[in-house]
Design a protein around this motif. Structure first.
Motif, PDB file in Angstrom:
ATOM      1  N   TRP A 108       0.846  -1.329   0.052  1.00  0.00           N
ATOM      2  CA  TRP A 108       0.035  -0.094  -0.038  1.00  0.00           C
ATOM      3  C   TRP A 108       0.961   1.348  -0.157  1.00  0.00           C
ATOM      4  N   ARG A 112       0.771   4.384  -2.483  1.00  0.00           N
ATOM      5  CA  ARG A 112       0.228   5.776  -1.939  1.00  0.00           C
ATOM      6  C   ARG A 112       1.261   6.864  -2.038  1.00  0.00           C
ATOM      7  N   SER A 415     -13.025   9.385   6.180  1.00  0.00           N
ATOM      8  CA  SER A 415     -12.194   8.469   7.115  1.00  0.00           C
ATOM      9  C   SER A 415     -10.916   9.260   7.640  1.00  0.00           C
ATOM     10  N   CYS A 421      -9.094   9.182   2.989  1.00  0.00           N
ATOM     11  CA  CYS A 421      -9.423   9.334   1.567  1.00  0.00           C
ATOM     12  C   CYS A 421      -8.285  10.413   0.821  1.00  0.00           C
TER      13      CYS A 421
HETATM   14  C1  HEM Z   1     -17.184  13.768  -1.392  1.00  0.00           C
HETATM   15  C2  HEM Z   1     -16.227  13.004  -2.024  1.00  0.00           C
HETATM   16  C3  HEM Z   1     -15.206  11.659  -1.366  1.00  0.00           C
HETATM   17  C4  HEM Z   1     -15.628  10.946  -0.323  1.00  0.00           C
HETATM   18  C5  HEM Z   1     -16.946  11.312   0.660  1.00  0.00           C
HETATM   19  C6  HEM Z   1     -14.827   9.932  -0.178  1.00  0.00           C
HETATM   20  C7  HEM Z   1     -14.507   9.080   0.905  1.00  0.00           C
HETATM   21  C8  HEM Z   1     -13.447   8.231   1.215  1.00  0.00           C
HETATM   22  C9  HEM Z   1     -13.545   7.146   2.152  1.00  0.00           C
HETATM   23  C10 HEM Z   1     -14.707   7.145   3.232  1.00  0.00           C
HETATM   24  C11 HEM Z   1     -12.396   6.402   1.769  1.00  0.00           C
HETATM   25  C12 HEM Z   1     -11.910   5.316   2.700  1.00  0.00           C
HETATM   26  C13 HEM Z   1     -10.906   5.522   3.546  1.00  0.00           C
HETATM   27  C14 HEM Z   1     -10.542   4.234   4.553  1.00  0.00           C
HETATM   28  O1  HEM Z   1     -10.643   3.319   4.067  1.00  0.00           O
HETATM   29  O2  HEM Z   1     -10.452   4.553   5.803  1.00  0.00           O
HETATM   30  C15 HEM Z   1     -12.018   6.844   0.903  1.00  0.00           C
HETATM   31  C16 HEM Z   1     -10.660   6.343   0.016  1.00  0.00           C
HETATM   32  C17 HEM Z   1     -10.192   6.796  -1.257  1.00  0.00           C
HETATM   33  N1  HEM Z   1     -10.611   7.856  -1.943  1.00  0.00           N
HETATM   34 FE1  HEM Z   1     -12.062   9.053  -1.476  1.00  0.00          FE
HETATM   35  N2  HEM Z   1     -13.970  10.098  -1.356  1.00  0.00           N
HETATM   36  C18 HEM Z   1     -14.338  10.945  -2.012  1.00  0.00           C
HETATM   37  C19 HEM Z   1     -13.653  11.563  -3.057  1.00  0.00           C
HETATM   38  C20 HEM Z   1     -12.392  11.131  -3.603  1.00  0.00           C
HETATM   39  C21 HEM Z   1     -12.008  11.641  -4.663  1.00  0.00           C
HETATM   40  C22 HEM Z   1     -12.400  12.936  -5.573  1.00  0.00           C
HETATM   41  C23 HEM Z   1     -10.647  10.470  -5.088  1.00  0.00           C
HETATM   42  C24 HEM Z   1      -9.857  10.813  -6.314  1.00  0.00           C
HETATM   43  C25 HEM Z   1      -9.694  11.531  -7.157  1.00  0.00           C
HETATM   44  C26 HEM Z   1     -10.868   9.918  -4.083  1.00  0.00           C
HETATM   45  C27 HEM Z   1      -9.722   8.930  -4.053  1.00  0.00           C
HETATM   46  C28 HEM Z   1      -9.631   8.008  -2.861  1.00  0.00           C
HETATM   47  C29 HEM Z   1      -8.765   6.714  -2.756  1.00  0.00           C
HETATM   48  C30 HEM Z   1      -7.653   6.647  -3.969  1.00  0.00           C
HETATM   49  C31 HEM Z   1      -8.870   6.183  -1.490  1.00  0.00           C
HETATM   50  C32 HEM Z   1      -8.301   5.051  -0.924  1.00  0.00           C
HETATM   51  C33 HEM Z   1      -6.983   5.533   0.058  1.00  0.00           C
HETATM   52  C34 HEM Z   1      -6.165   4.595   0.505  1.00  0.00           C
HETATM   53  O3  HEM Z   1      -6.628   3.508   0.652  1.00  0.00           O
HETATM   54  O4  HEM Z   1      -4.853   4.819   0.623  1.00  0.00           O
HETATM   55  N3  HEM Z   1     -11.983  10.069  -3.360  1.00  0.00           N
HETATM   56  N4  HEM Z   1     -12.660   7.933   0.213  1.00  0.00           N
END
Ligand code: HEM
Length: 480
Positions: A108, A112, A415, A421
Motif C-alpha cells: 500500500w 500511495r 475517514s 481519502c
Molecule cells: C465527497 C467525496 C469523497 C468522499 C466522501 C470520499 C470518501 C472516502 C472514504 C470514506 C475512503 C475510505 C478511507 C478508509 O478506508 O479509511 C476513501 C478512500 C479513497 N478515496 Fe475518497 N472520497 C471522496 C472523493 C474522492 C476523490 C475525488 C478521489 C480521487 C480523485 C478519491 C480517492 C480515494 C482513494 C484513492 C482512496 C483510497 C485511499 C487509501 O486506501 O490509501 N476520493 N474515500
C-alpha cells in the motif's frame, strides 16, 4: 493485546441484526434500515453479509481504535478472481500491480506515497481551470431551465470533471453528447455492485450476456486509460525532444508522469504499471462520492434559503464580479466551506465503510473479535453520535465556524488515519468551485417532489455503501 484474555466478552454478545437482515432489508430499503439501526446501537452491532459476519462500529472512539491500529485492523484483501472481467481494471495491471485501494502494508505504502504529492492543495491548483470549465458547461445547460434533476446532473458533472482533470478528456456527460466510454463506464459502475455476482463470484464464468457485455465494457475502458497513458508519454517524449515540454502539469496524468520522460523515478513517481489501476480507482472512488455530496448540497441549499443567501453574499463579496474563482478565493469562503462540511457530516456519501477485517484474533470494546471478522465503520451514525454532537440531526453549518472544532474521529466523511481519502482536497475544491459559480448565477429552490428528500434514500443495493438520495430535484431562478 492478549486476544485470548478471559476478561474479554465473546463476539456473540454483541447485538445482532439477525442473519437475514441484509437480504430482508435489500428487498425493502437497505439504506434507510441501516441508518435506523445505526442510531439504535450506540457502540457496535453484528451484521451478516453473505457468508461474512461483520462488526458495525457506531461510536467515534471505537472508530478511532479501528483506524489507528492498522496492524490489528487491515483492509479487506479482495481475492483475485480470474473469471472477473473487472479484475484487471480494478485491482491489477498487466505487471501485477495491485491498486492503492486494495492493498496493505508495504504494498500500500509503495502505491500511495508517490501519488500523495499530486493530491496536495498546491498541486491541485493546476486543475482549477478544468473544474471551472466543467462548472461553466453544467451551468450553461441549466440556462432557462425551470427545474433540474440534481442527482443526475451532478453525476454527469463529476464524471466529466474526472475525465478532464485526470486524462484531459471529456466523457461528453455534461453536454449530453455521451461518448461511447460513457455508456461502458456506466455499465461497469452499475454491474460491479450486482449483489448476485458479488455473492457468487463463480457466476462471472457463465457464458451469459451480462458477462459478455461486462468484458466488452472493461476492455473498452482499459483501452481508454492505457491509450491516454501511451499517447501522453509519446506526446511528452516529442515535446521533450523539441524542447517544448512545459513545467506546468495540465492534468493529473501529467502530474503522475512527473517532470520529464524516461527519467529514473526511484519510487518518487508511480511505476508505469501502477498508473492504469490507479487512474481507474480515482474514477470509482471520486465519481459517485462527489456527485452524491453535491446532490445533497443542492438539497440543503434549497431547503434552507437563509443558509443559501448567506453563502451567496459571502461568495459575491469574494468574487467581486469576477467569473472564475481562484485558488485563493476557495480559501476565503469559510461559510460556504462550513455548508459543505455540514452536508458531508449529516449525509456522508460513504456511510457504511465496510472495508476492514481483523488481521488476527483481537479486541475491540472489550469484545474478542476472531481473525477475519469484517469491520464496518458506520460513518452515518458516527457523524451524528449524541455523545459528541448536540442536536445532531439538525443541518447547522455554524457548528463548523465555532472555535472548538470537533475532533478528527468525530466526523469521518473522508475517514481518518493513514488510509484517509486521498482525494478529499480534490473533491472539496471541485465542490466549492462549482457552488461558488452556481450561487452567483442561480437561486436554488425546493421542488415539490423532493421536499422530504433527506429521508428519501436510495432503495437499490448501492445503499449498502452509499447514502444517496433516490431522487433530488430542485427548481432554479436566475440571480438578477
Ligand atoms: C465527497 C467525496 C469523497 C468522499 C466522501 C470520499 C470518501 C472516502 C472514504 C470514506 C475512503 C475510505 C478511507 C478508509 O478506508 O479509511 C476513501 C478512500 C479513497 N478515496 Fe475518497 N472520497 C471522496 C472523493 C474522492 C476523490 C475525488 C478521489 C480521487 C480523485 C478519491 C480517492 C480515494 C482513494 C484513492 C482512496 C483510497 C485511499 C487509501 O486506501 O490509501 N476520493 N474515500
Amino acid at each position: 493485546m492478549a486476544a485470548t484474555s478471559a476478561a474479554l466478552r465473546a463476539f456473540d454478545s454483541v447485538p445482532s441484526l439477525g442473519k437475514t437482515f441484509v437480504f430482508w432489508a435489500a428487498r425493502s430499503k437497505l439504506c434507510a434500515a441501516l441508518m435506523q439501526k445505526g442510531s439504535e446501537h450506540p457502540r457496535m452491532f453484528r451484521m451478516h453479509i453473505g457468508p461474512q459476519t461483520a462488526c458495525v462500529v457506531t461510536h467515534p472512539e471505537l472508530a478511532r481504535a479501528v483506524l489507528t491500529r492498522p496492524k490489528d485492523f487491515i483492509k479487506m484483501e479482495v481475492p483475485r478472481n480470474t473469471a472477473s472481467a473487472l479484475d484487471t481494471l480494478l485491482q491489477r495491471s498487466k505487471d501485477g500491480t495491485a491498486s492503492v485501494l486494495m492493498t496493505n502494508g508495504q504494498d500500500w505504502a509503495a502505491q500511495r506515497k508517490p501519488v500523495d504529492p499530486a493530491f496536495e492543495k498546491q498541486a491541485l491548483r493546476n486543475l482549477l481551470p478544468k473544474f471551472n470549465d466543467c462548472s461553466d458547461r453544467l451551468l450553461e445547460t441549466w440556462r432557462g431551465a425551470d427545474e433540474v434533476d440534481a442527482k443526475q446532473d451532478m453525476s454527469r458533472f463529476a464524471l466529466d470533471v474526472l475525465g478532464s482533470a485526470m486524462l484531459g478528456q471529456s466523457f461528453g456527460a455534461i453536454d449530453g453528447t455521451f461518448s461511447e466510454s460513457y455508456e461502458h463506464y456506466k455499465y461497469i459502475m452499475l454491474e460491479q455492485t450486482n449483489p448476485l455476482y458479488l455473492t457468487f463470484p463463480f457466476m462471472e464464468r457463465l457464458p451469459n450476456s451480462r458477462n459478455r457485455r461486462m468484458r466488452e465494457a472493461v476492455h473498452h475502458m482499459h483501452g481508454v486509460l492505457q491509450g491516454a497513458i501511451d499517447a501522453r508519454v509519446q506526446l511528452r517524449r516529442d515535446q521533450q525532444a523539441a524542447g517544448t515540454l512545459s513545467d506546468e502539469p495540465q492534468d493529473m496524468l501529467d502530474m503522475l508522469l512527473g517532470p520529464g520522460v524516461d527519467v529514473p523515478t526511484d519510487g518518487v513517481l508511480p511505476t508505469e504499471g501502477a498508473l492504469l489501476p490507479m487512474l481507474w480507482i480515482f474514477f470509482i472512488a471520486g465519481h459517485d462520492t462527489t456527485a452524491i455530496s453535491l446532490a445533497w448540497q443542492m438539497y440543503y441549499l434549497a431547503k434552507y434559503p437563509e443558509v443559501q443567501q448567506k453563502a451567496r453574499e459571502e461568495v459575491q463579496q469574494v468574487l467581486a464580479g469576477r467569473k472564475d474563482p481562484t485558488a485563493e478565493d476557495l480559501d476565503n469562503v469559510p461559510y460556504l466551506s462550513a455548508v459543505i462540511n455540514e452536508g458531508l457530516r449529516v449525509r456522508p456519501p460513504i456511510y457504511n465503510l465496510y472495508t476492514r477485517q481483523a488481521a488476527h484474533d483481537t479486541e475491540l470494546d472489550g469484545v474478542l473479535l476472531p481473525k477475519g471478522t469484517g469491520i464496518s465503520l458506520h460513518i452515518g451514525a458516527i457523524n451524528k453520535h449524541p455523545d459528541v454532537w448536540g442536536e445532531a440531526e439538525d443541518f447547522n453549518p455554524e457548528r463548523f465556524l465555532k472555535e472548538k472544532q470537533p475532533r478528527v474521529f468525530h466526523n469521518l466523511p473522508f475517514s481518518a488515519g493513514p488510509r484517509r481519502c486521498l482525494g478529499d482536497k480534490f473533491s472539496l475544491m471541485e465542490q466549492k468551485s462549482l457552488l461558488m459559480k452556481l450561487l452567483t448565477q442561480y437561486k436554488v429552490l425546493p421542488h415539490e417532489s423532493t421536499l422530504e428528500g433527506d429521508k428519501n434514500f436510495t432503495s437499490t443495493m448501492t445503499g449498502l455503501i452509499f447514502l444517496q438520495p433516490e431522487d433530488i430535484k430542485v427548481r432554479l431562478q436566475a440571480v438578477q
